[in-house]
Write an enzyme that holds these catalytic residues in place. Structure first.
Site, PDB file in Angstrom:
ATOM      1  N   THR A 140       0.816  -1.214   0.000  1.00  0.00           N
ATOM      2  CA  THR A 140       0.000   0.000   0.000  1.00  0.00           C
ATOM      3  C   THR A 140       0.847   1.259   0.000  1.00  0.00           C
ATOM      4  O   THR A 140       0.510   2.252  -0.654  1.00  0.00           O
ATOM      5  CB  THR A 140      -0.920  -0.008   1.236  1.00  0.00           C
ATOM      6  OG1 THR A 140      -1.867  -1.059   1.079  1.00  0.00           O
ATOM      7  CG2 THR A 140      -1.662   1.309   1.407  1.00  0.00           C
ATOM      8  N   SER A 157       1.805  -7.579  -0.974  1.00  0.00           N
ATOM      9  CA  SER A 157       2.704  -8.378  -0.130  1.00  0.00           C
ATOM     10  C   SER A 157       2.360  -9.862  -0.121  1.00  0.00           C
ATOM     11  O   SER A 157       3.190 -10.693   0.235  1.00  0.00           O
ATOM     12  CB  SER A 157       2.745  -7.834   1.293  1.00  0.00           C
ATOM     13  OG  SER A 157       1.522  -8.033   1.949  1.00  0.00           O
ATOM     14  N   THR A 184       1.537  -4.505   4.200  1.00  0.00           N
ATOM     15  CA  THR A 184       1.293  -4.870   5.600  1.00  0.00           C
ATOM     16  C   THR A 184       0.649  -6.246   5.755  1.00  0.00           C
ATOM     17  O   THR A 184       0.707  -6.829   6.836  1.00  0.00           O
ATOM     18  CB  THR A 184       0.389  -3.826   6.273  1.00  0.00           C
ATOM     19  OG1 THR A 184      -0.873  -3.783   5.590  1.00  0.00           O
ATOM     20  CG2 THR A 184       1.032  -2.455   6.272  1.00  0.00           C
ATOM     21  N   ASP A 185       0.034  -6.771   4.669  1.00  0.00           N
ATOM     22  CA  ASP A 185      -0.699  -8.033   4.830  1.00  0.00           C
ATOM     23  C   ASP A 185       0.199  -9.181   5.299  1.00  0.00           C
ATOM     24  O   ASP A 185      -0.235 -10.049   6.065  1.00  0.00           O
ATOM     25  CB  ASP A 185      -1.356  -8.434   3.504  1.00  0.00           C
ATOM     26  CG  ASP A 185      -2.517  -7.521   3.125  1.00  0.00           C
ATOM     27  OD1 ASP A 185      -2.932  -6.700   3.959  1.00  0.00           O
ATOM     28  OD2 ASP A 185      -3.009  -7.645   1.988  1.00  0.00           O
TER      29      ASP A 185
HETATM   30  N1  ASP Z   1      -2.691  -5.312   0.322  1.00  0.00           N
HETATM   31  C1  ASP Z   1      -1.580  -4.507   0.766  1.00  0.00           C
HETATM   32  C2  ASP Z   1      -0.333  -5.357   0.761  1.00  0.00           C
HETATM   33  O1  ASP Z   1      -0.076  -6.055   1.717  1.00  0.00           O
HETATM   34  C3  ASP Z   1      -1.855  -3.982   2.116  1.00  0.00           C
HETATM   35  C4  ASP Z   1      -0.852  -3.028   2.642  1.00  0.00           C
HETATM   36  O2  ASP Z   1       0.248  -2.895   2.151  1.00  0.00           O
HETATM   37  O3  ASP Z   1      -1.207  -2.357   3.638  1.00  0.00           O
HETATM   38  O4  ASP Z   1       0.396  -5.302  -0.194  1.00  0.00           O
END
Ligand code: ASP
Length: 334
Positions: free
Chosen positions: A19, A61, A93-94
């Protein structure tokens, strides 16, 4: 690529997407498209560091692999050999908690700080630049040396082995339920209030790709065991069982789990999110005493996702089931 020539401490930044690196047409869903240079723009001077940036991949991710993280660890090693004091890894973050723990196991010692963002750049309250700035400060902080891989989001500093993403959308999504944060960044100063001991060394050879497949199977109320039984035919090198409570499964599953132990290491973790797997409390069939006696290996206080990363890395190092068990026990004692 070195972004400033200053005498300031040098930090390597490796970006993987997520993200924090996502953009799209106004009002439309976003995708990871931004690279390292765009993300760090203007931050080096504020953080008082010089930067070398590595744009590795630009992916969500969930697409990041352990082979990618091995490549990140290699780049960090090369940067350290050339004088970098620390490294920041930017990812989605995932799966950030798993990436951070993999780097805890694979990257050379020294601050490796993993960060990301919950809100894309350009949206109200976007947190990427602040998280990256705080991460750079931690990576350059002498006090962060010796703490292994760290996760910095929302100005909090977490140990990679305990941190979890515990909310789908909140900017305060990252918590360490078993421990709390190790510290925080306030007014630009890194304040560490707690320390974790170093992870035990890995047995065997230096782990590198391919990282053997490890299944993670979650157990719940009235589980009929068909997934656990099917695992025997799927060819995984090991299994992590995310059991209920202190490490418990229905009695109907213990035979199938015993069969899996004969094929490779089976690690027992708890789905609760905090606290260690129990060892000596419950005596019923499928309780933790029974499962450990059948050869399952306690994950200790590592949750199932961290345990799966550790088991894949240990198997890539050529660890035997006994060495796997000894490593998890030492990790719990650290
Ligand atoms: N879907 C995103 C990822 O993990 C979520 C994030 O980065 O907050 O790439």
């Amino acid at each position: 690529m070195n972004l400033t020539g200053a005498d300031a401490p040098r930090v390597a930044v490796v970006t993987l997407g997520g993200t924090i690196a996502s953009a799209g047409p106004a009002g439309a869903p976003v995708q990871p498209t931004l690279g390292a240079r765009e993300l760090v723009e203007g931050l080096a001077a504020v953080a008082g560091v010089s930067l070398e940036v590595h744009d590795l991949v630009r992916v969500p991710s969930v697409e990041v692999t352990l082979a990618d993280l091995f490549a990140v660890a290699e780049r960090i090693g090369a940067a350290r050999d050339q004088g970098a004091v620390g490294a920041v890894v930017v990812t989605g973050t995932d799966t950030l908690e798993e990436a951070a723990f993999a780097l805890d196991l694979l990257a050379p010692p020294g601050p490796v700080v993993v960060t990301g963002a919950m809100r894309p750049p350009g949206t109200p309250g976007s947190d990427g630049a602040a998280n990256l700035l705080a991460a750079l400060r931690v990576a350059a902080a002498p006090a962060a040396a010796g703490l292994g891989a760290l996760v910095v989001l929302g100005d909090q500093i977490h140990a990679a082995r305990y941190v979890r993403k515990t909310h789908t959308a909140s900017p305060a999504a990252f918590t360490s339920p078993s421990l709390g944060p190790l510290g925080e960044v306030v007014e630009g100063r890194v304040r560490l209030r707690a320390r974790v001991g170093p992870l035990p060394g890995l047995p065997g050879t230096r782990p590198q790709p391919p990282f053997p497949p490890v299944a993670l199977v979650g157990i719940g109320l009235d589980d009929d065991g068909r997934v656990v039984r099917a695992l025997a035919g799927l060819g995984h090198a090991g299994v992590v069982v995310e059991a209920v409570g202190g490490g418990h499964v229905p009695a109907a599953l213990v035979g199938a789990l015993g069969d899996l132990v004969a094929r490779g290491p089976v690690v027992l973790a708890s789905r609760t999110g905090a606290g260690p797997v129990l060892a000596s409390t419950y005596g019923y069939a499928g309780g933790e005493v029974d499962l450990l006696a059948r050869g399952l290996i306690s994950a200790g206080s590592l949750d199932a996702r961290h345990a799966r990363v550790a088991l894949r890395v240990l198997l890539a190092a050529g660890a035997s089931p006994a060495q796997v068990a000894a490593w998890f026990a030492a990790c719990e004692a650290a």
